[in-house]
Every structure is written in C-alpha cells, then in structure tokens.
Write an enzyme that holds these catalytic residues in place. Structure first.
Site, short mmCIF file in Angstrom:
data_model
loop_
_atom_site.label_atom_id
_atom_site.label_comp_id
_atom_site.label_asym_id
_atom_site.label_seq_id
_atom_site.Cartn_x
_atom_site.Cartn_y
_atom_site.Cartn_z
N CYS A 150 0.87 -1.18 0.00
CA CYS A 150 0.00 0.00 0.00
C CYS A 150 0.91 1.22 0.00
O CYS A 150 1.73 1.38 0.92
CB CYS A 150 -0.87 -0.05 1.25
N CYS A 198 -0.89 3.97 -6.30
CA CYS A 198 -1.77 3.34 -5.31
C CYS A 198 -1.97 1.93 -5.82
O CYS A 198 -2.24 1.73 -7.01
CB CYS A 198 -3.10 4.09 -5.23
#
Ligand code: DGL
Length: 269
Positions: A79, A191
């Site tokens: 992440c 992302c």
C-alpha cells in the site's frame, strides 16, 4: 490464532483493502516455497484520507499481533499510502525485514518523452513530505500533474468484487486533464488499487500513454530478502485476515479462495 509451522517461510502482505492483491499476484508465481498471510484492514479502509501518524500506529499494532503469532520472514506493505506513512520508522519496532511500495517517480522520469508526468495517488501519499520534496525538485525539469482520488480507490475495489463500474465515473475524475495542452505521456499508478482498473484507464487515455506501477521494484527488494527455491510446499497454508465483518465479506472470501487462500479469518484488532 491459527499457527503455521515455524519451519515454513511466511510472508506477510498488508493493505488497507484489496489493492495488495496486485502485488500478491505478481510475487506468488515467483516464489513457491512460501506461505502468505494477507491482511486487509477493512475496518479503517480507506487509508487515503487518514493521517500518517494514525497509519503508523495502526501498522505497528497489526504487525505486533501478527508477528507474535507467526514466524514472519518478510513483511510487505503493499500500500503506497501506508508505506510512505510508516517507512522507514516502522523498521525500528521489528526484527524482520519490512519493505513497501512507493510511487514509481524515478522510473517515470526515465520513461517520459514529453516531460509531462501524471501521478495518481491518495491524498495522504501526495501530502507526504518526501513525495512533496521529490516533486518540487523535479518541477524544474518536468511537469507533474497530480490527481488524488479516493473515489478511484472505491471504484477499483468495486470492480474487483464483481460490481459493474461506469467508465464515465472514472473519466469525470480526470476532467481537469482533458483541457491540458500537453497530456502526460507517462502516468504513475501510485496506489496499489489502481492497476485493478488499468483497462478502464487505457480506454480513457491516449493509446500511447505509458502506465507505471511499483510491482517491479518490490520484486527486486523481495529477492534480496528471501531465500526462495523452486521446491513447492506440500501443504500451502495461505491465510487472509480481515479486520471487520461487513456486507462485502462473502465476496472477499470467494475472491481469496480463488487465489489459493485456505483460511479466511476475522482479526479483531
Ligand atoms: N492501496 C492503497 C495505496 O496503495 C490505498 C487505498 C486506500 O486509500 O486505503 O495507497
């Protein structure tokens, strides 16, 4: 908590949601003798608008809990938001290697031909000091067009869970780019959720646009940390943990069972 044999290597993969699957899918076929634990912190999803301080504390808590119960050889923070918020500080708390993903800005400057780069990431990633410094430095030579959108994160997650998503909803997020005189020729998917909607992005953007995510970087780092050979584990014991039971859990379970995970457990944390 369910125990995995201590003799087995276990890789811990973390994301706020389902975006880490894009990293898991990339590494699972490279290393065979490794068990994976994937934790999605759906209790606090999305991370994109949370403070770095909150994310760091939350990750420490999760890693403490997991590493007290499993023999972790390597933790991968799959992440960008959590990685930029917690690395390198978090390494001080644990004695196993921890690696993460960050937006592939360095690769983008090598790749761009028109020197206009697009960066898609969450609000927290964009606000991160190191990322801001890097962008400010590069601004002398490159134009960096930034879009931070949590809506895009939700759309990616919806798509993976099998819901229909509307291309126009994605297109609207990029409205401001469609007036640019020079369009980014290289777009950073900063992302881990965004590669899930790569096909949709390809429809929206000009054909020759180059999309970059952080997968390749992570494998290089990963190889340095783990001794893996091609012996296939007799009993794979991949586990997925989620932190909150919600209406999507059944769909999430099916998704991970299809990826070869055996146990899907609720970690109350
Ligand atoms: N997958 C996360 C990332 O790479 C973001 C998702 C979220 O906002 O929670 O940044």
């Amino acid at each position: 908590m369910k125990k995995i044999s201590l003799k087995q290597n276990t890789i811990f993969i973390f994301d706020s949601g389902l975006g880490g699957i894009t990293i898991f899918n990339y590494i699972k076929n490279i290393f065979f003798n490794i068990n994976f634990i994937y934790l999605l912190d759906n209790k606090y999803f999305p991370y994109g608008n949370k403070s770095s301080n909150f994310i760091l504390k939350r990750l420490i808590k999760i890693l403490e809990k997991i590493s007290n119960n499993y023999n972790i050889s390597l933790a991968i923070i799959a992440c960008n938001t959590a990685s930029v918020s917690s690395l390198p500080n978090i390494r001080n708390y644990f004695n196993f290697p921890i690696i993460g993903v960050t937006p592939a800005i360095d690769l983008a400057i090598k790749k761009t031909k028109n020197n206009v780069i697009g960066l898609l990431a969450t609000h927290t990633t964009i606000k991160n000091n190191k990322i801001k410094e890097k962008i400010n430095f590069l601004k002398k030579k490159y134009e960096i067009k930034i879009i931070s959108s949590s809506k895009l994160v939700f759309l990616a997650e919806k798509k993976l869970l099998g819901y229909k998503i509307v291309i126009n909803d994605i297109k609207k997020i990029f409205n401001s780019w469609f007036n640019l005189t020079i369009f980014p020729d290289t777009i950073i998917l900063g992302c881990t959720h965004f590669p899930l909607i790569l096909n949709e992005l390809k429809i929206i953007f000009p054909q020759n646009t180059y999309f970059l995510d952080s997968k390749k970087n992570i494998v290089l780092k990963f190889k340095k940390n783990i001794n893996s050979n091609k012996t296939i584990l007799k009993k794979k014991n991949n586990i997925i943990f989620y932190t909150k039971k919600n209406k999507y859990i059944n769909k999430i379970k099916i998704l991970f069972l299809n990826q070869g995970f055996k146990d899907i457990l609720n970690l109350k944390i």
